[in-house]
Design an enzyme around this catalytic site. Structure first.
Site, short mmCIF file in Angstrom:
data_model
loop_
_atom_site.label_atom_id
_atom_site.label_comp_id
_atom_site.label_asym_id
_atom_site.label_seq_id
_atom_site.Cartn_x
_atom_site.Cartn_y
_atom_site.Cartn_z
N ASP A 217 31.92 29.31 45.98
CA ASP A 217 32.98 28.32 46.17
C ASP A 217 32.59 26.94 45.64
OD1 ASP A 217 34.41 30.29 47.36
OD2 ASP A 217 34.26 29.52 49.40
N HIS A 262 38.19 29.01 50.05
CA HIS A 262 38.91 28.72 51.28
C HIS A 262 39.36 27.27 51.35
CE1 HIS A 262 37.30 32.31 53.82
NE2 HIS A 262 38.37 32.60 53.13
N ILE A 376 33.60 40.00 42.10
CA ILE A 376 32.95 38.79 41.56
C ILE A 376 31.65 38.49 42.30
CG2 ILE A 376 33.16 36.27 41.43
CD1 ILE A 376 36.11 36.67 40.74
#
Length: 463
Positions: A217, A262, A376
């Site tokens: 992320d 997120h 991924i």
């Protein structure tokens, strides 16, 4: 006569010996000079190799002319003075949280770096995340064991969410005699690593606690990027390319690609930039709405009329506020407790798009939904991430061996440095939608900002 002959022989031998001794002395001087030169060259080389203890890296490199440089971090690298005796070092490595490309590479480089650079032969692998400390799940790690693990995805140490019990973890570290702890994890894991560091400091233990940031992320603050991000962006492009092929090969085709993120939309943003096939990118930091003028559904209709197909990339945390309580039955990823707070907006959006066009009967669409998230994060790291993982691992080792503790290692403005835990844990990094990068993305996709007119009206009234 005989006396004269013996005298000549004696003098000849004496002269020969003196000449030979002179030659030896001469060559000895030359040899000593050569050795001195070699030592001087090595000394100069090592001075260049070692990082000066006063070297710092500025967090802000673009500042006003007369303003201060702000926060400075200690530059990572080998120190001339080593705090730990290699024979007394007992290191451990633990991986926490979700999977990420590059975990095995970092584990390999930590073990090999400790072994080959500092002669540390006692390295322990903690299995199953934080709970492995007090569950007694451990494996010894050697260069032979980790030799080929960088070619595989995942982590040989296994990982898990939760299980953090500061007191039990530090008890285990103390009981085992561990004096170097390397913790691989994301934003939450770094917070928990800081708790371990504080408890160790409270007990007065001489233990180095080092955090190594891993999250696809890319939401860890201060640092430029974390391990796995480059690989995630590269693999996300494959999914986007597949969605583009599916959409382009059908009449009024729509490809919807869900990517991880997120709270931060970095993967979605960078993958969109890299592919150039995306028509709409939706991320958590940029609010959007579906119905009405200027909404997402109107934009989809417009793009389909213009080119007959489109690709939508959506980060999993985008548009959470749009899902009504009745729609929150959509199942989400079950692998983490924190994920229960997030709902699958991408699947919900796909259903809303289908319902919209079915009701309006303006055109028939062909929508394909692609979710490559687990694919991924489970693949091995690419060449760029492999190099990055090696540099981070070695920097972490150098910092710990120099006696530093309570830090996360990471790149700041292109230079690896040691960042105190309290700065890493101030808050998650997010895409700044007023920044140039997001403006460049809007220019690339030609999508509107999707700002709700009601919000504009409310803000105008407030002013």
């Amino acid at each position: 006569m005989f006396l004269t002959l013996y005298l000549r022989m004696f003098l000849t031998c004496l002269i020969t010996s003196l000449i030979f001794l002179h030659i030896l002395t001469h060559y000895k001087i030359i040899l000593l000079m050569q050795l001195s030169m070699i030592k001087l060259v090595n000394s100069c080389f090592h001075r260049q190799y070692y990082v000066n203890q006063d070297d710092t890296v500025a967090q802000q490199i673009v500042v006003h002319k007369n303003s201060s440089r702000g926060t400075l971090f200690r530059r990572a690298g080998p120190a001339q003075k080593v705090y730990f005796d290699s024979k007394e070092v007992y290191a451990c490595i633990v991986t926490c949280g979700g999977l990420c490309p590059g975990l095995n590479t970092v584990i390999r480089e930590l073990v090999c770096g400790l072994y080959h650079m500092y002669g540390v032969h006692k390295v322990l692998g903690i299995e199953g995340g934080y709970r492995g400390f007090y569950s007694r799940n451990t494996i010894p790690l050697t260069p032979k064991i980790v030799n080929d693990i960088h070619k595989r995805g995942g982590t040989i140490l296994k990982t898990s969410y939760g299980g953090h019990d500061t007191s039990k973890i530090v008890d285990s570290i103390q009981d085992r005699g561990i004096n170097q702890v390397y913790i691989l994890g994301g934003f939450g894991t770094q917070n928990e690593a800081a708790m371990i560091f504080e408890e160790i400091r409270r007990r007065g233990l001489k233990v180095a606690v080092v955090g190594i940031p891993k999250t696809i992320d890319n939401d860890i603050p201060v640092i430029d990027k974390s391990i796995g991000f480059d690989t995630a962006v590269e693999e996300a492009q494959r999914a986007i390319n597949s969605a583009h092929v599916e959409a382009e090969s059908a009449e009024n085709g729509i490809g919807v690609v869900k990517l991880m993120g997120h709270c931060s939309g970095f993967i979605a943003m960078y993958a969109t930039f890299a592919s150039r096939d995306v028509d709409c990118c939706l991320i958590p930091e940029s609010p959007f709405y579906l119905e009405g003028p200027g909404g997402v559904l109107e934009f989809i209709e417009k793009r389909l009329r213009e080119q007959g197909h489109m690709v939508i990339v959506i980060a999993e945390g985008a548009g959470q506020e749009l899902i009504l309580p009745s729609d929150k039955s959509n199942k989400n990823r079950p692998d983490a407790a924190s994920d229960d707070l997030f709902h699958d907006v991408s699947l919900w959006l796909s259903l809303k798009i289908k319902d919209h066009f079915a009701r309006s009967k303006k055109m028939a669409i062909n929508l394909k939904y692609i979710d490559p998230t687990y694919m991924i994060r489970a693949i091995p790291s690419n060449a760029s991430d492999n190099v990055f993982c090696t540099l981070l691992a070695q920097s972490a080792i150098h910092g710990a061996m120099a006696g530093y503790t309570g830090f996360t290692v990471g790149p700041v403005n292109g230079r690896n440095c040691y960042i105190p835990f309290h700065l890493i844990n101030e808050g998650q990094k997010r895409v700044v939608i007023t920044d140039r990068m997001w403006a460049r993305l809007l220019s690339s996709t030609h999508q509107p900002s999707f700002v709700n007119p009601l919000h504009i009206t409310e803000e105008a009234k407030a002013e």
